[in-house]
Design a protein around this motif. Structure first.
Motif, short mmCIF file in Angstrom:
data_model
loop_
_atom_site.label_atom_id
_atom_site.label_comp_id
_atom_site.label_asym_id
_atom_site.label_seq_id
_atom_site.Cartn_x
_atom_site.Cartn_y
_atom_site.Cartn_z
N ALA A 1 27.86 50.59 45.95
CA ALA A 1 27.03 49.38 46.07
C ALA A 1 27.91 48.16 46.36
CB ALA A 1 26.23 49.17 44.79
N ARG A 2 29.13 48.14 45.80
CA ARG A 2 30.05 47.03 46.12
C ARG A 2 30.41 47.07 47.60
NH1 ARG A 2 34.60 46.56 41.28
NH2 ARG A 2 33.10 46.65 39.57
N ALA A 3 30.64 48.27 48.12
CA ALA A 3 31.00 48.38 49.55
C ALA A 3 29.84 47.89 50.41
CB ALA A 3 31.37 49.83 49.88
N ALA A 4 28.62 48.26 50.02
CA ALA A 4 27.43 47.83 50.78
C ALA A 4 27.31 46.30 50.71
CB ALA A 4 26.18 48.49 50.23
N ALA A 5 27.60 45.74 49.54
CA ALA A 5 27.51 44.29 49.39
C ALA A 5 28.55 43.60 50.27
CB ALA A 5 27.71 43.90 47.92
N ASN A 6 29.76 44.16 50.33
CA ASN A 6 30.80 43.56 51.18
C ASN A 6 30.36 43.54 52.64
OD1 ASN A 6 32.91 42.69 49.49
ND2 ASN A 6 33.50 44.82 49.12
N ARG A 7 29.71 44.61 53.06
CA ARG A 7 29.23 44.65 54.46
C ARG A 7 28.13 43.62 54.68
NH1 ARG A 7 29.89 50.10 53.61
NH2 ARG A 7 27.67 50.46 53.17
N ALA A 8 27.19 43.57 53.75
CA ALA A 8 26.03 42.68 53.92
C ALA A 8 26.43 41.20 53.81
CB ALA A 8 24.97 43.00 52.87
N LEU A 9 27.47 40.93 53.02
CA LEU A 9 27.88 39.53 52.82
C LEU A 9 29.15 39.24 53.59
CD1 LEU A 9 27.17 39.44 48.97
CD2 LEU A 9 25.73 38.53 50.78
N ALA A 10 29.26 39.82 54.79
CA ALA A 10 30.49 39.69 55.59
C ALA A 10 30.88 38.23 55.75
CB ALA A 10 30.27 40.34 56.96
N GLY A 11 32.14 37.96 55.49
CA GLY A 11 32.67 36.58 55.53
C GLY A 11 33.02 36.10 54.13
N CYS A 12 32.33 36.65 53.13
CA CYS A 12 32.53 36.18 51.76
C CYS A 12 33.28 37.20 50.89
CB CYS A 12 31.18 35.85 51.11
SG CYS A 12 30.32 34.50 51.94
N GLU A 13 33.92 38.20 51.55
CA GLU A 13 34.57 39.27 50.78
C GLU A 13 35.66 38.73 49.84
OE1 GLU A 13 34.33 39.08 54.02
OE2 GLU A 13 33.79 40.98 54.95
N ALA A 14 36.38 37.69 50.30
CA ALA A 14 37.50 37.18 49.49
C ALA A 14 36.97 36.67 48.15
CB ALA A 14 38.22 36.06 50.23
N LEU A 15 35.80 36.08 48.18
CA LEU A 15 35.24 35.57 46.93
C LEU A 15 34.89 36.72 46.00
CD1 LEU A 15 33.25 32.55 46.18
CD2 LEU A 15 32.12 34.67 45.53
N LEU A 16 34.24 37.75 46.57
CA LEU A 16 33.81 38.88 45.74
C LEU A 16 35.01 39.61 45.14
CD1 LEU A 16 30.93 40.25 48.01
CD2 LEU A 16 30.75 38.75 46.00
N ALA A 17 36.15 39.56 45.84
CA ALA A 17 37.34 40.29 45.38
C ALA A 17 38.10 39.54 44.28
CB ALA A 17 38.28 40.51 46.58
N TYR A 18 37.74 38.30 44.04
CA TYR A 18 38.50 37.50 43.07
C TYR A 18 38.25 37.99 41.64
CZ TYR A 18 40.60 33.47 40.80
OH TYR A 18 41.40 32.67 40.03
N VAL A 19 39.33 38.17 40.89
CA VAL A 19 39.20 38.62 39.50
C VAL A 19 39.81 37.53 38.60
CG1 VAL A 19 39.74 40.41 37.82
CG2 VAL A 19 39.40 41.02 40.23
N PRO A 20 38.97 36.75 37.93
CA PRO A 20 39.51 35.66 37.09
C PRO A 20 40.30 36.20 35.89
CG PRO A 20 37.14 35.39 37.46
CD PRO A 20 37.50 36.76 37.95
N ARG A 21 41.32 35.45 35.49
CA ARG A 21 42.10 35.80 34.28
C ARG A 21 41.48 35.19 33.03
NH1 ARG A 21 45.66 33.87 37.77
NH2 ARG A 21 46.14 31.91 36.69
N HIS A 22 40.63 34.18 33.24
CA HIS A 22 40.03 33.47 32.10
C HIS A 22 38.52 33.55 32.22
CE1 HIS A 22 43.92 31.73 31.06
NE2 HIS A 22 44.11 31.65 32.36
N ARG A 23 37.87 33.33 31.08
CA ARG A 23 36.40 33.37 31.11
C ARG A 23 35.85 32.19 30.32
NH1 ARG A 23 32.63 36.63 32.97
NH2 ARG A 23 30.59 36.23 32.07
N LEU A 24 34.81 31.57 30.88
CA LEU A 24 34.18 30.44 30.22
C LEU A 24 32.77 30.80 29.80
CD1 LEU A 24 35.37 27.58 32.60
CD2 LEU A 24 36.16 28.01 30.27
N ALA A 25 32.40 30.31 28.63
CA ALA A 25 31.02 30.45 28.15
C ALA A 25 30.51 29.05 27.83
CB ALA A 25 31.01 31.33 26.91
#
Ligand SMILES: N[C@@H](CCC(=O)N[C@@H](CS)C(=O)NCC(=O)O)C(=O)O
Length: 359
Positions: free
Chosen positions: A323-347
């Motif tokens: 499903a991630r691969a399908a999302a990358n195809r459907a949202l072509a151009g925005c893959e770099a954003l989807l690939a980002y893995v934050p080191r910190h988390r905010l609530a």
């Protein structure tokens, strides 16, 4: 429908009020829209001077439009504004991030950098604040914040070029589909109303730009603000995005994604080094450099950007690999954003951002 109405403290020319209003109307919620009462309602309830807020019939306070719309969707699920299928849900959260974080630049530029727009906005502020003095101080603060946001003489040509392209892409899409995801409003449409209605449509100079170059966008704005709560439209079948949405996602990917990621990285570098007892980050943590269309942009580093970025990233990371691969195809151009893995988390803790454990 509850006997007591929801209370929506908002203003017509407020970016984030424009995001919530169509949702309340589309869901047929019984609500009153009230002028923002900072002293007696907003400050005591939230500790902050931000609009809009919603006070529910049960006397709960909702603040921050993303939290407001999440809560509204849970409380009044029908008709839904949040798709549950992976691609449409991700597209929705991505466009919300773009609208809230990036489109602030054109919205602020077109309101405050043109004398005619700024003069009208100052009167609009005086009207909804019911005070010329408070309005003047607020307008001065807004106008003074432009360089902090990255809106400067060096960057405005790129900001205007982005805006014109956005209006062309949206005009082509809305000439075919009533809403971004097809025949029904979603959170993505609501988020785009902030910049497009409250600023660009209502402000003097960009108001002419929209009316002269983007009539389908004007028609969408009126549809959004006057939805039929009984309307039957649907999002496109089979979790599909319209082909006319692809140029929008490429535009977001080319211009907004790099700036959003640079902001998140700058915040994370600050968070790496923060004092051990700093569990609530300030709204601004220094400044950083980024680029828009080849132009260097210096901006203040907002802690809130990471919190907004977590929304599409959480949806993406909840998906299985195919499903991630399908999302990358459907949202072509925005893959770099989807690939980002934050080191910190905010609530959120009592409406304020606070560090949370990374899971
Ligand atoms: N993230 C907040 C932002 C709210 C916000 O910035 N509201 C603006 C009006 S549209 C405001 O009250 N600004 C006051 C200020 O910046 O001091 C939300 O989504 O509700």
């Amino acid at each position: 429908m509850s006997a007591r109405p929801y209370r929506f403290y908002a203003a017509e020319v407020s970016y984030f009020s424009a995001k919530v209003r169509p949702a309340l109307r589309r869901k047929g919620v019984h609500y009153l829209e009230l002028l923002p009462d900072y002293r007696n309602v907003i400050l005591p309830r939230t500790g902050m001077a931000f609009i809009p807020i919603v006070v529910t019939p049960e006397n709960e306070t909702w603040q921050d439009t993303s939290d407001i719309l999440d809560a509204l969707e849970r409380r009044v699920p029908s008709p839904p504004l949040y798709p549950t299928t992976p691609v449409q849900r991700l597209a929705t959260l991505l466009l919300e991030l773009y609208a809230d974080e990036f489109l602030l630049l054109p919205a602020m530029h077109y309101r405050w950098d043109f004398a005619e727009s700024a003069a009208k906005a100052r009167v609009d502020f005086a009207a909804f604040l019911q005070s010329t003095g408070t309005a003047a101080r607020g307008a001065d603060a807004m106008q003074g914040s432009l360089p902090l946001l990255g809106v400067t003489p060096a960057t405005v040509a790129a900001i205007e070029a982005h805006t014109r392209e956005l209006l062309d892409v949206l005009s082509a899409h809305f000439a075919v589909h009533p809403y971004l995801l097809g025949g029904r409003m979603s959170l993505a449409d609501c988020a785009l109303m902030g910049p497009l209605y409250a600023h660009l449509y209502l402000d003097a100079v960009p108001g002419r730009l929209l009316r002269e170059t983007a009539v389908p966008v004007c028609q969408w704005i009126e549809r959004m603000n006057h939805p039929d709560p009984d309307a039957a439209g649907e999002w496109l079948d089979d979790d599909v995005l319209a082909p006319t949405l692809a140029p929008l996602l490429r535009l977001v990917g080319a211009d907004a994604v790099p700036m959003i990621l640079d902001a998140a990285r700058a915040f994370e570098s600050w968070a790496d080094e923060r004092p051990g007892d700093a569990d609530e980050p300030p709204r601004a943590v220094g400044s950083h450099a980024t680029r828009l269309r080849g132009v260097e942009v210096h901006r203040y580093t907002s802690s809130y950007t990471l919190w907004m970025l977590q929304r599409p990233l959480d949806a993406y990371r909840a998906l299985a690999a195919d499903a991630r691969a399908a999302a990358n195809r459907a949202l072509a151009g925005c893959e770099a954003l989807l690939a980002y893995v934050p080191r910190h988390r905010l609530a959120k803790r009592r409406f304020k951002l606070a560090f949370d454990r990374v899971t």
